[in-house]
Design a protein around this motif. Structure first.
Motif, PDB file in Angstrom:
ATOM      1  N   GLY A  70       0.805  -1.221   0.037  1.00  0.00           N
ATOM      2  CA  GLY A  70       0.070  -0.017  -0.101  1.00  0.00           C
ATOM      3  C   GLY A  70       0.777   1.321   0.062  1.00  0.00           C
ATOM      4  N   ARG A  71       2.198   1.136   0.150  1.00  0.00           N
ATOM      5  CA  ARG A  71       3.069   2.473   0.339  1.00  0.00           C
ATOM      6  C   ARG A  71       3.437   2.688  -1.164  1.00  0.00           C
ATOM      7  NH1 ARG A  71       7.217   0.097   4.343  1.00  0.00           N
ATOM      8  NH2 ARG A  71       6.862  -1.712   2.923  1.00  0.00           N
ATOM      9  N   ASP A  72       3.196   3.778  -1.826  1.00  0.00           N
ATOM     10  CA  ASP A  72       3.647   4.463  -3.108  1.00  0.00           C
ATOM     11  C   ASP A  72       5.042   4.549  -2.957  1.00  0.00           C
ATOM     12  OD1 ASP A  72       4.074   5.676  -5.405  1.00  0.00           O
ATOM     13  OD2 ASP A  72       2.001   6.361  -5.406  1.00  0.00           O
ATOM     14  N   PHE A  73       5.939   3.836  -3.979  1.00  0.00           N
ATOM     15  CA  PHE A  73       7.266   4.143  -3.810  1.00  0.00           C
ATOM     16  C   PHE A  73       7.917   5.102  -4.304  1.00  0.00           C
ATOM     17  CE2 PHE A  73      11.572   1.681  -4.893  1.00  0.00           C
ATOM     18  CZ  PHE A  73      12.328   2.031  -3.611  1.00  0.00           C
ATOM     19  N   TYR A  74       7.206   5.719  -5.208  1.00  0.00           N
ATOM     20  CA  TYR A  74       7.658   7.259  -5.992  1.00  0.00           C
ATOM     21  C   TYR A  74       7.251   8.289  -5.142  1.00  0.00           C
ATOM     22  CZ  TYR A  74       7.692   3.306  -9.698  1.00  0.00           C
ATOM     23  OH  TYR A  74       8.083   2.304 -10.517  1.00  0.00           O
ATOM     24  N   VAL A  75       6.593   8.368  -4.149  1.00  0.00           N
ATOM     25  CA  VAL A  75       6.210   9.584  -3.653  1.00  0.00           C
ATOM     26  C   VAL A  75       6.804   9.504  -2.024  1.00  0.00           C
ATOM     27  CG1 VAL A  75       3.920   9.959  -4.702  1.00  0.00           C
ATOM     28  CG2 VAL A  75       3.874   8.910  -2.511  1.00  0.00           C
ATOM     29  N   GLY A  76       6.902  10.808  -1.499  1.00  0.00           N
ATOM     30  CA  GLY A  76       7.391  10.714   0.141  1.00  0.00           C
ATOM     31  C   GLY A  76       8.741  11.171  -0.010  1.00  0.00           C
ATOM     32  N   ASP A  77       9.404  11.346   1.190  1.00  0.00           N
ATOM     33  CA  ASP A  77      10.913  11.914   1.003  1.00  0.00           C
ATOM     34  C   ASP A  77      11.912  10.789   1.069  1.00  0.00           C
ATOM     35  OD1 ASP A  77      10.649  10.596   3.652  1.00  0.00           O
ATOM     36  OD2 ASP A  77      10.318  12.438   4.566  1.00  0.00           O
ATOM     37  N   GLU A  78      12.911  10.930   1.138  1.00  0.00           N
ATOM     38  CA  GLU A  78      14.153   9.871   0.730  1.00  0.00           C
ATOM     39  C   GLU A  78      14.108   8.814   1.941  1.00  0.00           C
ATOM     40  OE1 GLU A  78      16.494   7.927  -1.508  1.00  0.00           O
ATOM     41  OE2 GLU A  78      15.350   9.690  -1.998  1.00  0.00           O
ATOM     42  N   GLU A  79      13.660   9.448   3.077  1.00  0.00           N
ATOM     43  CA  GLU A  79      13.908   8.414   4.288  1.00  0.00           C
ATOM     44  C   GLU A  79      12.671   7.435   4.147  1.00  0.00           C
ATOM     45  OE1 GLU A  79      15.894   6.900   7.209  1.00  0.00           O
ATOM     46  OE2 GLU A  79      16.465   8.787   6.500  1.00  0.00           O
ATOM     47  N   ASP A  80      11.593   7.566   3.635  1.00  0.00           N
ATOM     48  CA  ASP A  80      10.626   6.926   3.292  1.00  0.00           C
ATOM     49  C   ASP A  80      11.015   5.778   2.398  1.00  0.00           C
ATOM     50  OD1 ASP A  80       8.838   8.259   4.916  1.00  0.00           O
ATOM     51  OD2 ASP A  80       8.063   9.278   3.515  1.00  0.00           O
ATOM     52  N   LYS A  81      11.493   6.258   1.396  1.00  0.00           N
ATOM     53  CA  LYS A  81      11.956   5.409   0.313  1.00  0.00           C
ATOM     54  C   LYS A  81      13.054   4.274   0.926  1.00  0.00           C
ATOM     55  CE  LYS A  81      11.145   8.320  -3.562  1.00  0.00           C
ATOM     56  NZ  LYS A  81      11.609   9.220  -4.906  1.00  0.00           N
ATOM     57  N   LYS A  82      14.105   4.921   1.754  1.00  0.00           N
ATOM     58  CA  LYS A  82      15.029   4.078   2.528  1.00  0.00           C
ATOM     59  C   LYS A  82      14.421   3.170   3.176  1.00  0.00           C
ATOM     60  CE  LYS A  82      19.097   7.252   2.715  1.00  0.00           C
ATOM     61  NZ  LYS A  82      19.794   8.263   3.580  1.00  0.00           N
ATOM     62  N   ASP A  83      13.437   3.426   3.742  1.00  0.00           N
ATOM     63  CA  ASP A  83      12.806   2.146   4.689  1.00  0.00           C
ATOM     64  C   ASP A  83      12.093   1.037   3.786  1.00  0.00           C
ATOM     65  OD1 ASP A  83      13.146   3.685   6.983  1.00  0.00           O
ATOM     66  OD2 ASP A  83      11.090   4.650   7.214  1.00  0.00           O
ATOM     67  N   ILE A  84      11.594   1.394   2.463  1.00  0.00           N
ATOM     68  CA  ILE A  84      11.040   0.536   1.777  1.00  0.00           C
ATOM     69  C   ILE A  84      12.346  -0.268   1.250  1.00  0.00           C
ATOM     70  CG2 ILE A  84       9.869  -0.078  -0.456  1.00  0.00           C
ATOM     71  CD1 ILE A  84       7.929   2.302   0.168  1.00  0.00           C
ATOM     72  N   ARG A  85      13.244   0.490   0.753  1.00  0.00           N
ATOM     73  CA  ARG A  85      14.589  -0.424   0.194  1.00  0.00           C
ATOM     74  C   ARG A  85      15.224  -1.319   1.446  1.00  0.00           C
ATOM     75  NH1 ARG A  85      15.599   4.951  -2.370  1.00  0.00           N
ATOM     76  NH2 ARG A  85      15.349   4.578  -4.538  1.00  0.00           N
ATOM     77  N   ARG A  86      15.100  -0.926   2.526  1.00  0.00           N
ATOM     78  CA  ARG A  86      15.720  -1.837   3.606  1.00  0.00           C
ATOM     79  C   ARG A  86      14.858  -3.236   3.768  1.00  0.00           C
ATOM     80  NH1 ARG A  86      16.050   3.277   6.784  1.00  0.00           N
ATOM     81  NH2 ARG A  86      18.168   3.904   7.018  1.00  0.00           N
ATOM     82  N   GLU A  87      13.630  -3.065   3.132  1.00  0.00           N
ATOM     83  CA  GLU A  87      12.872  -4.360   3.173  1.00  0.00           C
ATOM     84  C   GLU A  87      13.043  -5.156   1.735  1.00  0.00           C
ATOM     85  OE1 GLU A  87       9.063  -2.950   3.733  1.00  0.00           O
ATOM     86  OE2 GLU A  87       9.374  -2.420   5.704  1.00  0.00           O
ATOM     87  N   MET A  88      13.868  -4.782   0.949  1.00  0.00           N
ATOM     88  CA  MET A  88      13.982  -5.441  -0.058  1.00  0.00           C
ATOM     89  C   MET A  88      15.393  -6.205  -0.233  1.00  0.00           C
ATOM     90  SD  MET A  88      13.497  -2.284  -2.897  1.00  0.00           S
ATOM     91  CE  MET A  88      11.974  -1.398  -3.257  1.00  0.00           C
ATOM     92  N   GLY A  89      15.412  -7.302  -1.090  1.00  0.00           N
ATOM     93  CA  GLY A  89      16.790  -8.015  -1.190  1.00  0.00           C
ATOM     94  C   GLY A  89      16.644  -8.249  -2.936  1.00  0.00           C
ATOM     95  N   VAL A  90      17.988  -8.285  -3.442  1.00  0.00           N
ATOM     96  CA  VAL A  90      18.038  -8.341  -4.862  1.00  0.00           C
ATOM     97  C   VAL A  90      19.132  -9.164  -5.198  1.00  0.00           C
ATOM     98  CG1 VAL A  90      18.232  -6.962  -7.073  1.00  0.00           C
ATOM     99  CG2 VAL A  90      17.236  -5.748  -5.028  1.00  0.00           C
ATOM    100  N   LEU A  91      18.626 -10.176  -6.111  1.00  0.00           N
ATOM    101  CA  LEU A  91      19.780 -11.193  -6.723  1.00  0.00           C
ATOM    102  C   LEU A  91      20.081 -10.618  -7.968  1.00  0.00           C
ATOM    103  CD1 LEU A  91      21.515 -13.801  -6.845  1.00  0.00           C
ATOM    104  CD2 LEU A  91      19.464 -14.922  -7.588  1.00  0.00           C
ATOM    105  N   PHE A  92      21.189 -10.075  -8.350  1.00  0.00           N
ATOM    106  CA  PHE A  92      21.360  -9.409  -9.772  1.00  0.00           C
ATOM    107  C   PHE A  92      21.894 -10.520 -10.430  1.00  0.00           C
ATOM    108  CE2 PHE A  92      22.053  -5.934  -6.504  1.00  0.00           C
ATOM    109  CZ  PHE A  92      21.281  -4.987  -7.256  1.00  0.00           C
ATOM    110  N   GLN A  93      21.497 -10.220 -11.884  1.00  0.00           N
ATOM    111  CA  GLN A  93      22.013 -11.126 -12.840  1.00  0.00           C
ATOM    112  C   GLN A  93      23.564 -11.245 -12.811  1.00  0.00           C
ATOM    113  OE1 GLN A  93      20.679 -10.445 -16.810  1.00  0.00           O
ATOM    114  NE2 GLN A  93      21.617 -11.930 -17.851  1.00  0.00           N
ATOM    115  N   GLY A  94      24.059 -12.589 -12.795  1.00  0.00           N
ATOM    116  CA  GLY A  94      25.671 -12.894 -12.756  1.00  0.00           C
ATOM    117  C   GLY A  94      25.904 -12.766 -11.388  1.00  0.00           C
ATOM    118  N   GLY A  95      25.147 -12.515 -10.398  1.00  0.00           N
ATOM    119  CA  GLY A  95      25.390 -12.490  -8.875  1.00  0.00           C
ATOM    120  C   GLY A  95      25.951 -11.203  -8.576  1.00  0.00           C
ATOM    121  N   ALA A  96      26.504 -10.311  -9.209  1.00  0.00           N
ATOM    122  CA  ALA A  96      27.360  -9.043  -8.906  1.00  0.00           C
ATOM    123  C   ALA A  96      28.175  -8.970  -7.681  1.00  0.00           C
ATOM    124  CB  ALA A  96      26.141  -8.055  -9.164  1.00  0.00           C
TER     125      ALA A  96
END
Length: 250
Positions: A62-88
């Motif tokens: 329910g949280r719009d990732f494209y609005v809000g301040d940078e701290e709000d976005k950081k909170d959502i990013r902390r909840e993400m895990g990413v496996l990049f192509q090739g492992g990186a």
């Protein structure tokens, strides 16, 4: 849950994504499939806000990732895990240091706590005792496992995997698929996998979105995909299934 609404993106006048919407549910392994150039990776970048679409939005529980301040976005990013192509992976860091990197960057955990968390994640992906090795000392499949360990080290709510089987042999690919599915089920994660691997589609596709020329042309699951009669989907399934058999030596 992740919801994308009416995502559109173009580059230099070329429409890459055209009004794409969908829902990726918690505890499910959702796949975005399609041929090269259909917008799969661009959609992933839009969901991660690495590329901003001209229209549409992405909601995380329910949280719009494209609005809000940078701290709000950081909170959502902390909840993400990413496996990049090739492992990186970082070539200059050990396996342990690679997995620990997000903890160093995004948390205030003590060194002992970080060490325990890294060792737990390496154990979970079957890499006990490899922490002191360098990326150059391990196989391609092991690098993908290290990438998965790093992706889950922050105990994410959302896991993104970009072509996790790229460059792997069929048997290793199956093991990586199984590991992604196990982790999704075990930790009740919302998992989104970008792939064109039909083995992945048929084995772990709880929910499947098929993109064709930037549009969502079909949506279903691993049980319904083979029985559908959308011509573009049939062609994709046939070509990629044949390619998988060729690679497996059948």
């Amino acid at each position: 849950m992740i919801e994308i609404k009416n995502i559109s993106k173009s580059f230099n006048g070329r429409q890459v994504l055209d009004n794409v919407s969908g829902v990726f549910k918690k505890g499910e392994t959702s796949l975005v499939i399609g041929a090269s150039g259909t917008g799969k990776s661009v959609l992933l970048k839009c969901m991660l806000d690495l590329v901003r679409p001209e229209a549409g939005t992405t909601l995380y529980d329910g949280r719009d990732f494209y609005v809000g301040d940078e701290e709000d976005k950081k909170d959502i990013r902390r909840e993400m895990g990413v496996l990049f192509q090739g492992g990186a992976l970082f070539d200059s860091k050990t396996v342990h240091e690679n997995v620990q990197f997000p903890l160093d960057m995004l948390t205030k955990m003590g060194e002992g706590e970080k060490k325990d968390r890294v060792e737990f994640c390496l154990h979970r992906v079957g890499l006990d005792g490899t922490g002191s090795r360098m990326p150059s000392e391990i196989s391609g499949g092991m690098k993908k496992r290290v990438g998965i360990a790093r992706a889950i080290v922050m105990n994410p709510k959302y896991l993104f995997c970009d072509e996790p089987n790229s460059g792997l042999d069929p048997l290793t690919s199956i093991k990586i698929d199984e590991l992604i599915k196990e982790i999704t089920d075990e930790f009740d994660i919302t998992t989104v996998v970008i792939t064109h691997d039909m083995n992945s589609v048929l084995s772990i596709g709880d929910n499947i979105m098929f993109l064709y020329k930037g549009k969502k042309l079909w949506e279903g699951n691993s049980q319904t995909i083979l029985g559908d009669t959308v011509p573009e989907l049939e062609e994709f399934v046939f070509c990629n299934k044949a390619l998988s058999l060729m690679r497996a030596g059948k």
